[in-house]
Write a protein that holds these residues in place. Sequence first.
Motif, PDB file in Angstrom:
ATOM      1  N   VAL A 120      -5.897  -0.794  11.962  1.00 49.35           N
ATOM      2  CA  VAL A 120      -5.534  -1.211  10.612  1.00 49.35           C
ATOM      3  C   VAL A 120      -5.289  -2.720  10.572  1.00 49.35           C
ATOM      4  N   THR A 121      -5.880  -3.383   9.575  1.00 53.11           N
ATOM      5  CA  THR A 121      -5.674  -4.818   9.364  1.00 53.11           C
ATOM      6  C   THR A 121      -5.299  -5.068   7.913  1.00 53.11           C
ATOM      7  N   LEU A 122      -4.519  -6.121   7.691  1.00 54.74           N
ATOM      8  CA  LEU A 122      -4.130  -6.526   6.341  1.00 54.74           C
ATOM      9  C   LEU A 122      -4.320  -8.032   6.241  1.00 54.74           C
ATOM     10  N   VAL A 123      -5.243  -8.457   5.365  1.00 56.91           N
ATOM     11  CA  VAL A 123      -5.573  -9.876   5.235  1.00 56.91           C
ATOM     12  C   VAL A 123      -5.575 -10.253   3.765  1.00 56.91           C
ATOM     13  N   GLU A 124      -5.579 -11.565   3.534  1.00 53.33           N
ATOM     14  CA  GLU A 124      -5.627 -12.093   2.175  1.00 53.33           C
ATOM     15  C   GLU A 124      -7.016 -12.629   1.888  1.00 53.33           C
ATOM     16  N   SER A 125      -7.498 -12.343   0.680  1.00 55.01           N
ATOM     17  CA  SER A 125      -8.805 -12.831   0.260  1.00 55.01           C
ATOM     18  C   SER A 125      -8.647 -13.536  -1.070  1.00 55.01           C
ATOM     19  N   SER A 126      -9.449 -14.557  -1.291  1.00 50.73           N
ATOM     20  CA  SER A 126      -9.371 -15.301  -2.545  1.00 50.73           C
ATOM     21  C   SER A 126      -9.916 -14.448  -3.675  1.00 50.73           C
ATOM     22  N   GLY A 127      -9.190 -14.425  -4.795  1.00 55.72           N
ATOM     23  CA  GLY A 127      -9.618 -13.676  -5.961  1.00 55.72           C
ATOM     24  C   GLY A 127      -9.963 -14.599  -7.109  1.00 55.72           C
ATOM     25  N   ALA A 128     -10.268 -14.035  -8.256  1.00 55.26           N
ATOM     26  CA  ALA A 128     -10.627 -14.841  -9.422  1.00 55.26           C
ATOM     27  C   ALA A 128      -9.387 -15.487 -10.022  1.00 55.26           C
ATOM     28  N   ASP A 129      -9.569 -16.704 -10.545  1.00 58.20           N
ATOM     29  CA  ASP A 129      -8.494 -17.448 -11.204  1.00 58.20           C
ATOM     30  C   ASP A 129      -7.299 -17.575 -10.267  1.00 58.20           C
ATOM     31  N   ASP A 130      -6.118 -17.140 -10.760  1.00 58.52           N
ATOM     32  CA  ASP A 130      -4.896 -17.267  -9.974  1.00 58.52           C
ATOM     33  C   ASP A 130      -4.508 -15.970  -9.281  1.00 58.52           C
ATOM     34  N   ILE A 131      -5.452 -15.045  -9.180  1.00 55.77           N
ATOM     35  CA  ILE A 131      -5.155 -13.742  -8.579  1.00 55.77           C
ATOM     36  C   ILE A 131      -5.420 -13.799  -7.077  1.00 55.77           C
ATOM     37  N   THR A 132      -4.465 -13.273  -6.314  1.00 55.91           N
ATOM     38  CA  THR A 132      -4.624 -13.143  -4.874  1.00 55.91           C
ATOM     39  C   THR A 132      -4.997 -11.707  -4.551  1.00 55.91           C
ATOM     40  N   MET A 133      -5.966 -11.529  -3.676  1.00 56.34           N
ATOM     41  CA  MET A 133      -6.437 -10.203  -3.307  1.00 56.34           C
ATOM     42  C   MET A 133      -6.028  -9.898  -1.869  1.00 56.34           C
ATOM     43  N   LEU A 134      -5.291  -8.810  -1.680  1.00 55.81           N
ATOM     44  CA  LEU A 134      -4.960  -8.331  -0.347  1.00 55.81           C
ATOM     45  C   LEU A 134      -5.936  -7.222   0.026  1.00 55.81           C
ATOM     46  N   VAL A 135      -6.415  -7.256   1.253  1.00 53.21           N
ATOM     47  CA  VAL A 135      -7.401  -6.281   1.721  1.00 53.21           C
ATOM     48  C   VAL A 135      -6.821  -5.533   2.908  1.00 53.21           C
ATOM     49  N   CYS A 136      -6.682  -4.233   2.756  1.00 56.75           N
ATOM     50  CA  CYS A 136      -6.206  -3.371   3.846  1.00 56.75           C
ATOM     51  C   CYS A 136      -7.401  -2.564   4.349  1.00 56.75           C
ATOM     52  N   SER A 137      -7.692  -2.681   5.625  1.00 59.07           N
ATOM     53  CA  SER A 137      -8.875  -2.031   6.198  1.00 59.07           C
ATOM     54  C   SER A 137      -8.478  -1.140   7.364  1.00 59.07           C
ATOM     55  N   ALA A 138      -9.135   0.003   7.449  1.00 53.41           N
ATOM     56  CA  ALA A 138      -8.974   0.911   8.584  1.00 53.41           C
ATOM     57  C   ALA A 138     -10.345   1.090   9.225  1.00 53.41           C
ATOM     58  N   TYR A 139     -10.425   0.818  10.531  1.00 54.52           N
ATOM     59  CA  TYR A 139     -11.706   0.832  11.228  1.00 54.52           C
ATOM     60  C   TYR A 139     -11.714   1.896  12.333  1.00 54.52           C
ATOM     61  N   ASP A 140     -12.930   2.387  12.615  1.00 57.50           N
ATOM     62  CA  ASP A 140     -13.221   3.179  13.817  1.00 57.50           C
ATOM     63  C   ASP A 140     -12.318   4.398  13.967  1.00 57.50           C
ATOM     64  N   PHE A 141     -12.206   5.208  12.907  1.00 59.31           N
ATOM     65  CA  PHE A 141     -11.372   6.408  12.996  1.00 59.31           C
ATOM     66  C   PHE A 141     -12.218   7.660  12.848  1.00 59.31           C
ATOM     67  N   PHE A 142     -11.690   8.745  13.369  1.00 65.68           N
ATOM     68  CA  PHE A 142     -12.293  10.077  13.247  1.00 65.68           C
ATOM     69  C   PHE A 142     -11.178  11.105  13.410  1.00 65.68           C
ATOM     70  N   PRO A 143     -11.114  12.145  12.597  1.00 68.11           N
ATOM     71  CA  PRO A 143     -12.078  12.586  11.586  1.00 68.11           C
ATOM     72  C   PRO A 143     -12.059  11.727  10.319  1.00 68.11           C
ATOM     73  N   ARG A 144     -12.863  12.147   9.358  1.00 64.70           N
ATOM     74  CA  ARG A 144     -13.154  11.322   8.185  1.00 64.70           C
ATOM     75  C   ARG A 144     -11.969  11.191   7.236  1.00 64.70           C
ATOM     76  N   ASN A 145     -11.200  12.256   7.068  1.00 60.54           N
ATOM     77  CA  ASN A 145     -10.134  12.257   6.071  1.00 60.54           C
ATOM     78  C   ASN A 145      -9.057  11.231   6.424  1.00 60.54           C
ATOM     79  N   ILE A 146      -8.725  10.388   5.461  1.00 57.74           N
ATOM     80  CA  ILE A 146      -7.724   9.345   5.664  1.00 57.74           C
ATOM     81  C   ILE A 146      -7.116   9.001   4.306  1.00 57.74           C
ATOM     82  N   ARG A 147      -5.878   8.517   4.320  1.00 60.41           N
ATOM     83  CA  ARG A 147      -5.206   8.134   3.075  1.00 60.41           C
ATOM     84  C   ARG A 147      -4.636   6.738   3.236  1.00 60.41           C
ATOM     85  N   VAL A 148      -5.018   5.855   2.316  1.00 60.02           N
ATOM     86  CA  VAL A 148      -4.532   4.473   2.314  1.00 60.02           C
ATOM     87  C   VAL A 148      -3.726   4.266   1.033  1.00 60.02           C
ATOM     88  N   THR A 149      -2.480   3.849   1.178  1.00 58.74           N
ATOM     89  CA  THR A 149      -1.575   3.702   0.043  1.00 58.74           C
ATOM     90  C   THR A 149      -0.943   2.319   0.060  1.00 58.74           C
TER      91      THR A 149
END
Length: 266
Positions: A120-149
């Motif tokens: 799991v990683t949490l990074v900041e990405s530039s968004g439109a205008d004055d909005i900041t976008m946070l990106v939470c990513s989950a990589y390389d997991f199995f089985p498929r079912n997952i919940r991100v909140t």
Amino acid sequence: MKLFTYLLLLCLFSQPGVDCAADGDGYFMYIDFWCSLSSREPQQVEYLVDWYVNREFMMQFNSTVGNWTGFTPAGLMYAPQLNIDEKEHLQRELERKLICVDHVGLIFNASEINMAEPTVTLVESSGADDITMLVCSAYDFFPRNIRVTWLRDGQEVTSGVTSSEVMSNEDWTYQVHSYLEVSPGGQDRVSCMVEHATLREPTIQSWDFSQSERRYLVGGVCALLVGAVCLSWGLIQYRRKSCDPRFPPSNFETIALSSMPVKTYM
């Protein structure tokens, strides 16, 4: 081998064709049979049949619901006809038992062997205008079912949240990404919580907004330092050239010298 044999017979003799190619791309009608397992209990096994026509998701059979549901005009017309067919219901119940229920243990054992915990990683990405976008990513997991909140001060956030589909890595593992729009300068504690079968407890990544402010401050200071160094270097080079007899004076210096008054002493 038993499952393979049944699937082969199902493809050949079931009422709807499994794959009937009719157009130039070799794609006209496709039916996907699959199992959804939440536990080893046979009562919890869900059997689904997805029916596609001309690349459109036409209708679906769900054993939990007990009938077909149409999603296109053709599906809405054809599904009720299948739902009143007793032989159709008996066929789907038999498929559920032979494909899913009889192989619950085998499926769970295979899943446990291949289980992979998400990174799991949490990074900041530039968004439109004055909005900041946070990106939470989950990589390389199995089985498929997952919940991100997303959580703000411990409370679940739903507004400003978008998520990607769970994507296959083509090596039995998956990845998923979730995005949260936040206003700059916010002081709330924002966290991303990931729940997965391989985790004894949810993984929580928190974002510190002061971290972004410090990064922007450090970037500004670095820019000022680089500008000061470049200006100093330019002044040093200018002084060296002006004092070196090998370099003639610039046009500005020549004009300045020629315009100076000359005093003559008798």
